[in-house]
Write a protein that holds these residues in place. Sequence first.
Motif: not given
Length: 208
Positions: A122, A125, A129-135, A158-159
Amino acid sequence: MSTVIEVTKLNVRYGDFHAVKDLSFQVRRGEFYALLGTNGAGKTSALEVIEGHRPAESGTVRVLGQSPRDRAAVRSRMGIMLQESGFSPDLTVKESVQLIGTLTRRHDDVDRVLGVVGLTRKAGTKVSQLSGGEKRRLDFATAVYGWPELVILDEPTTGRGAATELVVNAWEGNVPVADSLILLVPTLSWVVVAVGLASRLFRWEPRR
């Protein structure tokens, strides 16, 4: 063992509201210290003082032997994972980590850190465009960038799955990231994690 955080009779007020009253605790180098308190207990207010964002009404706070208000002496030695991301949505993952490194004056290999948190693919990226877990993984990456002496994890709900995995791996030694960790514990699921990993668990009963 040296002390990385020392809080003595800390008080914080907002007008007539006594958010933090006579809070005292210590975190020693090499510890995973979990601070448990209900919503509204004043954990975030105390954390703002520890981070140097807010002066104490009274009491003393020392971080790595310095006043947290001396940001030049403390900030580069401390990583912080906030409750929610504050990154620019137009920056890429790699640019976000590089920016935090510049602001905190910590040095590291960005690609190494992204590998630690599972965001290598990522890197290019945009944050938007990131998901909550990726953030949350990105939050953790910026907190541990440069192997700080102290990392503070502020209620990473969160995540939660991603955050739990990262914290567990870090402290069990699978991912070396910092000398000491302090976790503000907001939920029952995180209590289970904290009890299993923490060197000490401090339950904060606010006095108003």
